[in-house]
Motif scaffolding. Structure first.
Motif, short mmCIF file in Angstrom:
data_model
loop_
_atom_site.label_atom_id
_atom_site.label_comp_id
_atom_site.label_asym_id
_atom_site.label_seq_id
_atom_site.Cartn_x
_atom_site.Cartn_y
_atom_site.Cartn_z
N GLU A 12 0.64 -1.13 0.11
CA GLU A 12 -0.16 -0.01 0.11
C GLU A 12 0.97 0.99 0.13
O GLU A 12 0.49 2.34 -0.74
CB GLU A 12 -1.07 -0.11 1.27
CG GLU A 12 -2.06 -1.03 1.13
CD GLU A 12 -2.79 -0.75 -0.28
OE1 GLU A 12 -3.18 0.37 -0.53
OE2 GLU A 12 -3.19 -1.59 -0.87
N VAL A 13 1.98 1.40 0.94
CA VAL A 13 2.89 2.36 0.74
C VAL A 13 3.55 2.73 -0.63
O VAL A 13 3.46 3.87 -1.20
CB VAL A 13 3.95 2.33 1.74
CG1 VAL A 13 5.33 3.24 1.55
CG2 VAL A 13 3.20 2.07 3.22
N VAL A 14 4.04 1.68 -1.12
CA VAL A 14 4.49 1.61 -2.63
C VAL A 14 3.59 2.17 -3.41
O VAL A 14 3.52 3.00 -4.50
CB VAL A 14 5.07 0.38 -3.09
CG1 VAL A 14 5.59 0.32 -4.48
CG2 VAL A 14 6.17 -0.02 -2.06
N ARG A 15 2.34 1.48 -3.52
CA ARG A 15 1.37 2.03 -4.58
C ARG A 15 0.82 3.42 -4.21
O ARG A 15 0.61 4.09 -5.45
CB ARG A 15 -0.01 0.71 -4.35
CG ARG A 15 -0.93 0.79 -5.22
CD ARG A 15 -1.89 -0.11 -4.98
NE ARG A 15 -1.51 -1.42 -5.27
CZ ARG A 15 -2.21 -2.51 -5.08
NH1 ARG A 15 -3.35 -2.63 -4.66
NH2 ARG A 15 -1.76 -3.82 -5.78
N ASP A 16 0.74 3.85 -3.16
CA ASP A 16 0.20 5.16 -2.94
C ASP A 16 1.24 6.06 -3.33
O ASP A 16 0.97 7.13 -4.07
CB ASP A 16 0.23 5.74 -1.36
CG ASP A 16 -1.15 4.84 -0.72
OD1 ASP A 16 -2.15 4.38 -1.55
OD2 ASP A 16 -1.25 4.80 0.40
N LEU A 17 2.51 5.89 -3.39
CA LEU A 17 3.57 6.79 -3.78
C LEU A 17 3.61 6.71 -5.51
O LEU A 17 3.48 7.92 -5.93
CB LEU A 17 5.06 6.47 -3.28
CG LEU A 17 6.03 7.02 -3.96
CD1 LEU A 17 6.19 8.25 -3.64
CD2 LEU A 17 7.48 6.35 -3.42
N LEU A 18 3.48 5.69 -5.81
CA LEU A 18 3.39 5.54 -7.28
C LEU A 18 2.14 6.11 -7.97
O LEU A 18 2.14 6.50 -8.95
CB LEU A 18 3.83 4.16 -7.68
CG LEU A 18 4.95 3.55 -7.42
CD1 LEU A 18 5.16 2.15 -8.05
CD2 LEU A 18 6.11 4.42 -7.75
N ARG A 19 1.08 6.00 -7.26
CA ARG A 19 -0.01 6.70 -7.85
C ARG A 19 -0.19 8.01 -7.90
O ARG A 19 -0.76 8.58 -8.93
CB ARG A 19 -1.25 6.17 -6.71
CG ARG A 19 -2.64 6.69 -7.32
CD ARG A 19 -3.69 6.10 -6.36
NE ARG A 19 -3.79 4.63 -6.04
CZ ARG A 19 -3.90 3.99 -5.29
NH1 ARG A 19 -3.39 4.77 -3.94
NH2 ARG A 19 -3.75 2.63 -5.20
#
Length: 358
Positions: A12-19
């Motif tokens: 979720e942390v990685v996905r939020d950053l990349l989003r």
């Protein structure tokens, strides 16, 4: 294989950053930049997530997590089609340097590499390089083609032949002749590197090199598989979203049976790809020496799944999907480029046969 809360949180942390910072238009702009990726996003990935340190042992400056944790990052980077050198530098490059016979002896290179301050490219196999020892150190001669991120890298790790056997060396790209290549995939640039008596430092000597090279090959296979699993998931998500909105004859095309069947096949591919890639990562953490077979199987399964899904995404997006500018076609380019760089699923299956003695 059971869900792990910490990995879900990392995802979720990685996905939020990349989003926020790696939408399709941002990826295109980064890929078209001078270096081929966003230097700002690369700094953030290393400063905020410390991706280079994640799976490196604590004894040499890392955080000591497993490859299974790093595979979570790779899945999300594959889904976003990141042009940043996550695979080449943060994964393969940092792992190669961390495996040094004497990590302290290359600490001036290892620490900046783990921090993302130095970008590391890795070239294993291909045309033979030779290394000779002189009174001033090692000199490497030869040429390597199609090195991922070769033009943007500060360092390159290569295998080269010595009188005692193959060994791993690290060279500065400033000491090499670098020629960028024009390739089908703009999100993973390549370059040809030529060394004419280029100074080098030995990372892993001939005694340990065969095992280190085999582990690097296994890690490459499972890392690419993780990226491909992420690609399959993202293309399935975006295609389902499109067919739910696109209408023909007064109905969403996603309601047509033919479209449902095609998407059901993609869902099966997604589950197969995720299972194979995640199992391979766990197998590597359990015993890297025994992980070659599951990693190669994952590379074959995920490569096929990514190729089929990319083609289905183009088809199901209709006329717009056939344009090079559409995001689905960028995934086609990535999958085709990876096939040339890392080997086709046919080649991976041939290796599986060799590993099991068929």
């Amino acid at each position: 294989m059971a869900p792990v809360a910490e990995r879900d949180q990392l995802r979720e942390v990685v996905r939020d950053l990349l989003r926020k910072d790696a939408g399709h238009e941002q990826v295109r702009a980064s890929a078209d930049s001078a270096v081929g990726y966003s230097e700002d996003l690369w700094r953030r990935l290393n400063a905020e997530l410390e991706i280079g340190r994640l799976a490196v042992p604590e004894a040499v400056g890392g955080h000591g997590f497993g490859i299974a944790d790093l595979a979570v990052v790779l899945e999300e980077c594959g889904a976003a089609l990141l042009p940043e050198p996550v695979l080449g530098s943060a994964v393969l490059g940092c792992q190669a340097l961390a495996a040094a016979d004497q990590p302290a002896g290359i600490g001036d290179l290892l620490e900046p590499a783990l921090a993302g301050e130095l970008v590391v490219a890795v070239s294993q196999g291909g045309a033979e390089l030779t290394a000779e020892r002189t009174s001033d150190g090692w000199l490497v001669r030869g040429r390597r083609e199609r090195v991922p991120h070769g033009a943007a890298a500060d360092l390159v790790v290569v295998d080269a032949a010595t009188p005692e056997g193959s060994a791993l060396f690290v060279l500065r790209t400033d000491d090499l002749e670098v020629a960028a290549r024009t390739t089908i995939d703009p999100t993973r640039r390549q370059a040809d590197l030529a060394a004419d008596a280029a100074p080098a430092r030995c990372v892993v000597g001939p005694e340990r090199a065969p095992r280190a090279l085999e582990r690097l090959r296994t890690l490459t296979a499972l890392a690419v598989a993780a990226e491909h699993a992420g690609i399959v998931g993202e293309l399935l998500r975006s295609t389902v979203e499109y067919v739910e909105q696109r209408e023909q004859f007064g109905r969403a095309i996603g309601s047509f049976q033919a479209v449902k069947h095609r998407l059901a096949d993609v869902l099966v591919d997604q589950e197969r790809a995720r299972s194979a890639a995640r199992y391979a990562a766990l197998a590597y953490d359990a015993d890297p020496a025994a992980a070659a077979l599951p990693a190669t199987i994952a590379a074959a399964v995920c490569g096929d799944a990514a190729m089929r899904t990319a083609h289905e995404a183009v088809q199901l997006h209709g006329g717009i999907g056939f344009t090079w500018e559409h995001h689905a076609h960028y995934y086609v380019r990535r999958v085709l480029g990876d096939e040339g760089l890392f080997g086709s699923s046919r080649a991976q299956r041939a290796r599986v046969a060799d590993l099991v003695g068929v």
